[in-house]
Write an enzyme that holds these catalytic residues in place. Structure first.
Site, PDB file in Angstrom:
ATOM      1  N   LYS A 204       0.827  -1.207   0.000  1.00 16.55           N
ATOM      2  CA  LYS A 204       0.000   0.000   0.000  1.00 16.55           C
ATOM      3  C   LYS A 204       0.862   1.257   0.000  1.00 16.55           C
ATOM      4  O   LYS A 204       0.627   2.205  -0.767  1.00 16.55           O
ATOM      5  CB  LYS A 204      -0.920  -0.015   1.226  1.00 16.55           C
ATOM      6  CG  LYS A 204      -1.526   1.323   1.595  1.00 16.55           C
ATOM      7  CD  LYS A 204      -2.437   1.874   0.514  1.00 16.55           C
ATOM      8  CE  LYS A 204      -3.062   3.189   0.963  1.00 16.55           C
ATOM      9  NZ  LYS A 204      -3.963   3.754  -0.049  1.00 16.55           N
ATOM     10  N   CYS A 258      -2.971  10.435   1.479  1.00 17.95           N
ATOM     11  CA  CYS A 258      -2.097   9.307   1.112  1.00 17.95           C
ATOM     12  C   CYS A 258      -0.729   9.762   0.610  1.00 17.95           C
ATOM     13  O   CYS A 258       0.275   9.567   1.268  1.00 17.95           O
ATOM     14  CB  CYS A 258      -2.774   8.447   0.041  1.00 17.95           C
ATOM     15  SG  CYS A 258      -4.165   7.477   0.640  1.00 17.95           S
TER      16      CYS A 258
END
Length: 430
Positions: A204, A258
């Protein structure tokens, strides 16, 4: 199956909505009473296409409700923020994840599945989550099943991508990964890849780091080309004609929950090795200053110049301002004593005490520069007549490359910015 989601933000709420819309009984937990009240009334507190319709539907059919405290469930899903710590390497702040796990422990029973969707640093599940659950007396992989399944969705397309994107399910044991995958088969149509937790954590982080590094390459190239008086947009277009080259496009910086956050989690774990990642972060962090420098230069010869800024969110067509480079540009312009008027049709209130949001008419009135920082659809079709009539100096600087030619308006972007050295002084304005 009953699912308890802890954290009803940009990921927890859409995930809860998807489970509830596919027959799962979902209770969503949030610490903010206002959010809980809104959701139980069928209203949402974030902007995401289609989400409010789903929430109204699952509230009406009784498969979703919001509350302030966790309760017994078959599956617990943790979707709380993981910001950067204020330390040397901006490492991962796990306090919300740890708190969420501790709060669900009194309700945990044998056979339950615990899923952490929050983006976390490598080895968080092994080194921090595992001990909490084992200390509570559970044997992981036999009594309870613990996994990390990172979210992989794009704001503005979350509902579609939750269903169709591939998912990575990282278990603390193989049995954990198998149990977690079974939960997501409730609605996920993409491939569900089973692996171990630490591999899922790193995969991720690298998804976001890959993009951050490549955006940094484009932003660094932009500054080099500007100094050398080369059109960077032409360079990128021509280089991308090569079948194995795919340069990204530059922008005012990198934001969001993110890309602007996650690479630091890797750097903090191996600072002596993650040098490219760290340098890329520095490049993108400094891009707002480059934009502010150019904007200031473009109005340098104006008397009491005014800049109309368009956009404060971190990306187009959303209301999310987390880590927004646009906000950083605005703050830097204000620090330099410039008059700034800010317009964003997707945001109802400013996150800064230093500026307020106004409509387009008020923003451009008497402005010497229109500065586009976000690629909202509304900014892709400016009324050139309105700009010409309302602005003192009809110049537009488009940092996102979304504004085409405008009649009687000078449109600048990263490609042609180097051709415009200084503004001509209007004698009537002195």
């Amino acid at each position: 199956m009953k699912l308890c989601t802890i954290g009803l933000g940009y990921i927890g709420l859409p995930s809860s909505a998807m489970f509830a819309d596919h027959g799962t009984e979902v209770v969503g937990v949030d610490i903010d009473p206002r959010i809980v009240q809104m959701l139980n009334a069928g209203d949402i507190h974030i902007e995401e296409p289609g989400l409010e319709d789903v929430i109204k539907r699952v509230i009406a059919n009784g498969t979703f409700r919001a509350t302030l405290t966790p309760e017994q469930a078959d599956v617990f899903l943790v979707a709380v923020p993981t910001p950067n710590l204020d330390d040397t390497y901006k490492s991962c702040d796990l306090k919300y994840v740890i708190s969420a796990v501790r709060n669900l422990l009194p309700h945990l029973e044998k056979g339950n599945v615990v899923i952490v969707e929050s983006t976390i640093a490598p080895r968080t599940m092994d080194d921090h989550v595992r001990p909490l659950i084992e200390e509570a007396g559970f044997k992981i992989g036999e009594d309870v099943f613990v996994v990390h399944c990172p979210e992989r969705v794009l704001p503005g397309q979350i509902l579609h991508e939750l269903i169709h994107n591939n998912r990575i399910v990282g278990g603390l044991t193989e049995a954990c990964a198998k149990a977690g995958a079974a939960v997501y088969r409730t609605f996920v149509q993409g491939e569900i890849v089973q692996t171990d937790a630490k591999t899922a954590e790193m995969s991720k982080l690298m998804e976001n780091t890959f993009r951050d590094v490549n955006i940094a390459l484009a932003n660094e190239l932009t500054q080099v080309c500007h100094q050398l008086k080369i059109n960077v947009l032409d360079v990128i277009e021509m280089a991308n004609m090569h079948p194995r080259v795919n340069l990204h496009h530059p922008g005012p910086g990198v934001g969001g929950h993110c890309l602007a956050v996650d690479p630091y989690f890797i750097v903090a774990k191996a600072p002596s090795l993650a040098r490219i990642i760290h340098t890329a972060r520095d490049t993108n962090v400094n891009m707002p200053r480059f934009v502010a420098d150019q904007a200031e230069r473009l109005v340098a010869n104006r008397v009491r110049p005014k800049i109309a800024v368009f956009g404060v969110t971190y990306k187009g067509n959303v209301d999310d301002m987390r880590e927004s480079p646009a906000v950083e540009v605005i703050e830097q312009l204000l620090d330099r004593g410039l008059d700034v008027a800010v317009c964003d049709p997707h945001v109802e209130r400013s996150i800064s005490s230093r500026f307020t949001l106004v409509d387009e008419i008020e923003a451009i009135q008497g402005a010497d520069l229109a500065l586009v920082l976000v690629d909202h659809d509304e900014f892709k079709a400016f009324d050139s007549r309105r700009l010409k009539n309302q602005m003192r100096t009809p110049v537009l600087f488009d940092t996102k490359g979304v504004v085409g030619e405008l009649e009687d308006i000078m449109v600048l972007n990263f490609g042609n910015l180097h051709t415009h050295n200084t503004m001509k002084v209007d004698a009537e304005a002195i």
